[in-house]
Design a protein around this motif. Structure first.
Motif, short mmCIF file in Angstrom:
data_model
loop_
_atom_site.label_atom_id
_atom_site.label_comp_id
_atom_site.label_asym_id
_atom_site.label_seq_id
_atom_site.Cartn_x
_atom_site.Cartn_y
_atom_site.Cartn_z
N ASN A 144 35.61 37.85 44.18
CA ASN A 144 35.00 38.96 43.45
C ASN A 144 36.00 40.04 43.03
O ASN A 144 35.70 40.87 42.18
CB ASN A 144 33.89 39.61 44.29
CG ASN A 144 32.69 38.70 44.45
OD1 ASN A 144 32.43 37.84 43.61
ND2 ASN A 144 31.95 38.87 45.53
N ASP A 397 32.20 36.63 23.12
CA ASP A 397 32.15 37.94 23.79
C ASP A 397 33.58 38.49 23.87
O ASP A 397 34.41 37.97 24.61
CB ASP A 397 31.56 37.78 25.19
CG ASP A 397 31.43 39.11 25.93
OD1 ASP A 397 31.97 40.13 25.45
OD2 ASP A 397 30.81 39.12 27.02
N THR A 399 34.79 41.04 25.21
CA THR A 399 35.22 41.55 26.51
C THR A 399 35.65 40.41 27.43
O THR A 399 36.25 40.65 28.48
CB THR A 399 34.09 42.35 27.19
OG1 THR A 399 33.00 41.49 27.52
CG2 THR A 399 33.61 43.48 26.30
N LYS A 432 36.13 46.41 28.65
CA LYS A 432 34.76 46.60 29.12
C LYS A 432 34.33 48.06 28.92
O LYS A 432 33.21 48.34 28.47
CB LYS A 432 34.66 46.23 30.60
CG LYS A 432 34.64 44.74 30.88
CD LYS A 432 33.33 44.09 30.45
CE LYS A 432 33.26 42.63 30.88
NZ LYS A 432 32.02 41.97 30.43
N ARG A 437 30.49 48.96 28.46
CA ARG A 437 29.99 48.13 29.55
C ARG A 437 30.80 48.37 30.82
O ARG A 437 31.09 47.46 31.59
CB ARG A 437 30.02 46.65 29.15
CG ARG A 437 29.07 46.34 28.01
CD ARG A 437 29.40 45.04 27.29
NE ARG A 437 29.35 43.89 28.17
CZ ARG A 437 29.63 42.64 27.77
NH1 ARG A 437 29.94 42.41 26.49
NH2 ARG A 437 29.57 41.64 28.61
N ASP A 439 29.93 49.64 33.49
CA ASP A 439 29.21 49.39 34.73
C ASP A 439 29.43 47.98 35.25
O ASP A 439 29.11 47.67 36.41
CB ASP A 439 27.71 49.62 34.51
CG ASP A 439 27.13 48.75 33.42
OD1 ASP A 439 27.85 48.49 32.43
OD2 ASP A 439 25.97 48.32 33.54
N GLU A 440 30.02 47.08 34.42
CA GLU A 440 30.30 45.71 34.84
C GLU A 440 31.65 45.59 35.56
O GLU A 440 32.00 44.52 36.06
CB GLU A 440 30.29 44.77 33.64
CG GLU A 440 28.95 44.71 32.92
CD GLU A 440 28.99 43.83 31.69
OE1 GLU A 440 29.95 43.04 31.56
OE2 GLU A 440 28.07 43.91 30.86
N VAL A 441 32.38 46.69 35.59
CA VAL A 441 33.71 46.69 36.20
C VAL A 441 33.62 47.22 37.63
O VAL A 441 33.06 48.29 37.88
CB VAL A 441 34.69 47.56 35.40
CG1 VAL A 441 36.08 47.52 36.03
CG2 VAL A 441 34.75 47.09 33.94
N ARG A 442 34.17 46.48 38.56
CA ARG A 442 34.18 46.90 39.96
C ARG A 442 35.39 47.78 40.24
O ARG A 442 36.40 47.70 39.52
CB ARG A 442 34.22 45.68 40.88
CG ARG A 442 33.00 44.76 40.74
CD ARG A 442 33.07 43.64 41.77
NE ARG A 442 31.90 42.77 41.68
CZ ARG A 442 31.85 41.69 40.91
NH1 ARG A 442 32.88 41.36 40.18
NH2 ARG A 442 30.75 40.95 40.88
#
Length: 468
Positions: A144, A397, A399, A432, A437, A439-442
């Motif tokens: 992850n 996509d 990204t 991202k 977007r 919020d998709e990045v940790r």
């Protein structure tokens, strides 16, 4: 109870629906498809005599160094595969990985100027780290931490990297001051001509599904070069390796050399090397295990491989042992699918592969007899096969396409797997965020990206070169 029945019980033949004959045939198939590494790994790690950096042993002739690395390659492959057979009980073959050995020789030793002993130390540390993370079950946390597009693109980038190394050794692609690279003298250079004939011969065998096609192609090309030279058609061309080299099984100059590599090492450089070895090894192994297991029908309803920690542990121990003996990172081979397609389902398949690697020690002098251009046919063939990984990427996509594209392009153009991975990791959170977007990045993605921005600055500013 006879030995055959004991093996059948130990490897659960009845439960897996297999038998001894099927497993032996499967093991032979896997061995033949991956045994090209015996010729290729030494030629990459040792490099071209007097031209390219690699493992250099003082007062040791070049052919003997090649043979020593071949011996280490076989022992490391045998140890890792036997652990896979007896502990994990899976039909997977293991050996020093293509791409990782190129990173070792061309990037770490060549571009960074790091001593080969230090590169081996990084392999050992990476293996130990792999063992620890596997033992504590931290696999999912590691997976992850890395952007998915980068993970999916690494294989293709490495494929292009291997292909350009191979084409260069075959003189099909050469340096050019105006265009950087260009087509070689394929109509007049004997080595280029022999290489092209051998390459397309190998392609033909591979396309027909001939077991061991890459090994057959390498040996055919080496033999063809010998015939051309013997016929006097190219008296000045180095078309043969050292046919008179005496067998060399003393690996003491390599075994344990990693210990000296830990002395006076720059922590920043060393950490980057370990990171890259670990990243490629971990995801290459995990991807291969899942891919081959899918063919074998090992995956559960969620698409996961039950007890995957066992084959991962076999890979980690193999890497550690290989680094201690004197070779680059050991990984699970996608060629294991050849044995699985023959019906191999148990660790008996891997046991056969491991034993065949040990038997191959008797033929070590062949490693010095095969010329570089012949052995590097494997890089082009396998490099092309690795390009198929791009189909899993969502190219519509941006990204995904941008970080994946950066990973793929930067590797061959900078001659560095590490730079490609770094470029993909840096670009992922940025695109991202730009696409709304974020919020998709940790947080881990941002941390890795920031670390590699610092690395690129230090590396290109010359500070890192001075440190090395």
């Amino acid at each position: 109870m006879g030995l055959q029945q004991q093996l059948a019980n130990y490897f659960d033949f009845d439960e897996l629906g297999t038998d001894m004959r099927t497993e032996v045939v499967a093991g032979l198939s896997t061995f033949l498809t991956m045994s090209y590494i015996v010729f290729v790994n030494p030629s990459i790690l040792v490099g071209i005599e007097g031209e390219k950096p690699g493992i250099i042993l003082p007062n040791t002739p070049y052919p003997q160094t090649i043979q020593m690395v071949a011996v280490v390659t076989l022992i490391a492959a045998a140890v890792a595969t036997l652990i896979m057979a007896l502990y994990a009980k899976r039909p997977f073959g293991q050996a020093p990985g293509l791409g990782l050995n190129a990173f070792f020789a061309f990037t770490v030793v060549g571009a960074l100027g790091v001593p080969w002993q230090t590169a081996l130390a990084a392999v050992v540390v990476e293996g130990i780290l792999f063992i620890i993370l596997t033992a504590v079950g931290a696999r999912e946390y590691v997976i992850n931490a890395f952007p998915t597009p980068v993970k999916l693109a690494v294989g293709t980038g490495i494929g292009l990297f291997l292909a350009i190394i191979g084409l260069d050794a075959m003189r099909i692609v050469v340096d050019d001051p105006a265009t950087l690279i260009t087509l070689g003298a394929v109509a007049s250079d004997p080595i280029a001509i022999v290489s092209i004939v051998g390459l397309f011969f190998t392609f033909g065998l591979y396309a027909r599904g001939v077991t061991g096609s890459v090994v057959i192609g390498i040996l055919f090309t080496a033999l063809l070069g010998g015939v051309v030279k013997a016929a006097g058609l190219a008296p000045d061309a180095q078309l043969l390796g050292n046919l008179s080299a005496q067998p060399t099984y003393d690996i003491s100059p390599l075994a344990g050399a990693f210990v000296t590599g830990l002395q006076d090492v720059d922590a920043f450089v060393f950490s980057l090397i370990v990171f890259t070895f670990f990243f490629v090894d971990f995801f290459d192994t995990a991807g291969t295990l899942v891919g081959v297991s899918q063919v074998a029908g090992f995956l559960d309803d969620e698409g996961d491989l039950p007890d995957i920690d066992k084959p991962l542990m076999a890979d980690a121990v193999g890497t550690t042992v290989g680094g201690m003996l004197g070779t680059s990172t050991v990984t699970t081979y996608i060629e294991s699918a050849a044995g699985v397609e023959e019906g191999g389902r148990s660790g008996m398949t891997a046991l056969v592969v491991g034993l065949l690697f040990l038997v191959s020690l008797a033929f070590v002098p062949l490693a010095a007899a095969v010329p570089l251009y012949a052995s590097h046919i494997a890089l082009v063939v396998i490099g092309i096969v690795m390009l198929r990984n791009v189909v899993e990427l969502a190219w519509d996509d941006l990204t995904v396409a941008i970080p994946a594209g950066m990973t793929i392009l930067i590797m061959p153009f900078t001659y560095s797997i590490a730079y490609g991975i770094a470029a993909g990791i840096v670009s992922y959170p940025l695109v991202k965020l730009a696409a709304g977007r974020g919020d998709e990045v940790r947080p881990g993605h941002w941390a890795l990206a920031a670390a590699f921005v610092v690395y690129f600055f230090v590396r290109t500013s010359g500070v890192l070169t001075a440190a090395v």
